[in-house]
Design an enzyme around this catalytic site. Structure first.
Site, short mmCIF file in Angstrom:
data_model
loop_
_atom_site.label_atom_id
_atom_site.label_comp_id
_atom_site.label_asym_id
_atom_site.label_seq_id
_atom_site.Cartn_x
_atom_site.Cartn_y
_atom_site.Cartn_z
N PRO A 1 72.22 46.46 27.96
CA PRO A 1 73.36 45.89 27.24
C PRO A 1 73.08 45.58 25.78
O PRO A 1 71.99 45.12 25.43
CB PRO A 1 73.65 44.59 28.00
CG PRO A 1 72.38 44.26 28.69
CD PRO A 1 71.75 45.58 29.03
N ASN A 2 74.08 45.88 24.97
CA ASN A 2 74.10 45.60 23.53
C ASN A 2 73.25 46.57 22.71
O ASN A 2 73.29 46.51 21.48
CB ASN A 2 73.70 44.15 23.22
CG ASN A 2 74.68 43.16 23.82
OD1 ASN A 2 75.87 43.21 23.50
ND2 ASN A 2 74.22 42.29 24.71
N ARG B 1 73.73 45.45 14.97
CA ARG B 1 73.37 44.24 15.73
C ARG B 1 72.13 43.59 15.12
O ARG B 1 71.05 44.18 15.14
CB ARG B 1 73.07 44.64 17.16
CG ARG B 1 72.55 43.50 18.01
CD ARG B 1 71.98 44.00 19.32
NE ARG B 1 71.63 42.87 20.15
CZ ARG B 1 70.90 42.96 21.25
NH1 ARG B 1 70.44 44.13 21.66
NH2 ARG B 1 70.60 41.88 21.94
N ALA C 1 68.88 42.06 27.81
CA ALA C 1 68.89 40.72 28.39
C ALA C 1 68.63 40.73 29.90
O ALA C 1 68.11 39.74 30.45
CB ALA C 1 70.24 40.05 28.11
N GLU D 1 58.13 49.39 30.31
CA GLU D 1 59.09 48.37 29.87
C GLU D 1 58.99 48.29 28.36
O GLU D 1 57.89 48.16 27.80
CB GLU D 1 58.72 47.01 30.50
CG GLU D 1 59.61 45.87 29.98
CD GLU D 1 59.17 44.51 30.48
OE1 GLU D 1 58.36 44.41 31.44
OE2 GLU D 1 59.64 43.51 29.87
N HIS E 1 65.33 39.54 31.54
CA HIS E 1 64.93 38.15 31.73
C HIS E 1 65.47 37.51 33.01
O HIS E 1 65.04 36.44 33.38
CB HIS E 1 65.36 37.33 30.50
CG HIS E 1 64.95 37.97 29.21
ND1 HIS E 1 63.63 38.22 28.91
CD2 HIS E 1 65.67 38.50 28.18
CE1 HIS E 1 63.56 38.83 27.72
NE2 HIS E 1 64.78 39.02 27.27
N HIS F 1 60.59 46.80 24.54
CA HIS F 1 61.46 45.94 23.73
C HIS F 1 61.24 46.28 22.27
O HIS F 1 60.09 46.42 21.82
CB HIS F 1 61.15 44.47 23.98
CG HIS F 1 61.29 44.12 25.43
ND1 HIS F 1 62.52 44.01 26.04
CD2 HIS F 1 60.36 43.96 26.40
CE1 HIS F 1 62.34 43.77 27.32
NE2 HIS F 1 61.04 43.73 27.56
N ILE F 2 62.34 46.42 21.55
CA ILE F 2 62.26 46.74 20.12
C ILE F 2 61.62 45.58 19.37
O ILE F 2 60.77 45.77 18.51
CB ILE F 2 63.69 47.04 19.60
CG1 ILE F 2 64.20 48.33 20.26
CG2 ILE F 2 63.71 47.14 18.08
CD1 ILE F 2 65.69 48.57 20.08
N ARG G 1 59.88 35.13 19.97
CA ARG G 1 61.28 34.70 19.90
C ARG G 1 61.52 33.51 20.85
O ARG G 1 60.59 32.84 21.26
CB ARG G 1 62.19 35.89 20.19
CG ARG G 1 61.96 37.03 19.19
CD ARG G 1 62.88 38.21 19.45
NE ARG G 1 64.29 37.82 19.31
CZ ARG G 1 65.32 38.54 19.77
NH1 ARG G 1 65.09 39.67 20.40
NH2 ARG G 1 66.55 38.12 19.61
N ASN H 1 64.49 49.86 28.44
CA ASN H 1 64.77 48.66 27.67
C ASN H 1 65.98 48.03 28.33
O ASN H 1 67.13 48.43 28.09
CB ASN H 1 65.06 48.98 26.20
CG ASN H 1 65.23 47.70 25.38
OD1 ASN H 1 65.41 46.63 25.95
ND2 ASN H 1 65.16 47.82 24.07
N TYR I 1 66.39 43.77 14.96
CA TYR I 1 66.30 45.07 15.63
C TYR I 1 66.21 46.27 14.67
O TYR I 1 66.05 47.40 15.13
CB TYR I 1 67.50 45.26 16.57
CG TYR I 1 67.52 44.22 17.68
CD1 TYR I 1 66.56 44.26 18.69
CD2 TYR I 1 68.47 43.20 17.71
CE1 TYR I 1 66.55 43.31 19.70
CE2 TYR I 1 68.47 42.24 18.72
CZ TYR I 1 67.51 42.30 19.71
OH TYR I 1 67.50 41.36 20.71
C1 DQA Z 1 65.35 43.43 23.68
C2 DQA Z 1 64.94 41.95 23.76
C3 DQA Z 1 65.84 41.19 24.72
O1 DQA Z 1 65.43 39.83 24.77
C4 DQA Z 1 67.27 41.24 24.24
O2 DQA Z 1 68.12 40.58 25.15
C5 DQA Z 1 67.74 42.62 23.97
C6 DQA Z 1 66.83 43.57 23.35
C7 DQA Z 1 64.56 44.20 22.62
O3 DQA Z 1 64.66 45.43 22.62
O4 DQA Z 1 63.87 43.60 21.78
O5 DQA Z 1 68.90 42.95 24.20
O6 DQA Z 1 65.10 44.03 24.95
#
Ligand code: DQA
Length: 142
Positions: free
Chosen positions: A9-10, A17, A76, A97, A79, A99-100, A106, A73, A22
């Site tokens: 998501p997102n 964003r 959210a 796994e 978590h 994460h950008i 954070r 990726n 990011y």
């Molecule tokens: C993320 C980190 C997550 O905490 C966040 O909710 C994201 C992106 C990252 O790529 O850094 O949506 O996975």
């Protein structure tokens, strides 16, 4: 090797964003990076993005049935989603796994992942270049 790069998501909003977190690359840029890196490395790479948890679960089932490697990726969902974890736990190929951002720098709610203990490895904090790093590692696997 078949590789599914699955973004949650997102992540379709990359570029606009929170660019301070990011970066400025869009999801289309990410697709282009993964596709060209895959071609260079001789990997069969497909990139997908969804904001819908059930769709992600279905894609993980598909990756399992294909015996594909997955770069995930989960955004959210990382978590808290036990459904995504349970689907990812069935994979037969390697699971990266990703994460950008460096989630450990954070908010504390981003420090816990329900995926890390079932992942082959975890990449965080290398921006979209992390996807290239993940594919380079996968290309070295037998
Ligand atoms: C993320 C980190 C997550 O905490 C966040 O909710 C994201 C992106 C990252 O790529 O850094 O949506 O996975």
């Amino acid at each position: 090797m078949r590789v599914l790069v699955l973004n949650g998501p997102n992540l379709g909003r990359l570029g606009t964003r929170e660019p301070d977190v990011y970066g400025s690359a869009t999801h289309d840029d990410l697709v282009a990076l993964c596709t060209s890196t895959g071609e260079q490395l001789g990997l069969d790479v497909e990139v997908r993005q969804t904001d819908h948890e059930g769709e992600m679960v279905g894609w993980l089932h598909e990756a399992t049935d294909l015996g594909a490697a997955v770069v995930l990726n989960a955004g959210a969902w990382t978590h808290y989603s036990i459904a995504v974890r349970d689907a990812a736990a069935q994979l037969r190929g390697p699971l990266v796994e990703l994460h950008i951002s460096n989630v450990h720098r954070r908010e504390s709610f981003r420090h816990h992942s329900v995926l890390s203990d079932i992942a082959t490895g975890v990449l965080a904090g290398f921006g979209v270049d992390g996807y290239r790093l993940a594919l380079e590692w996968l290309a070295k696997q037998p």
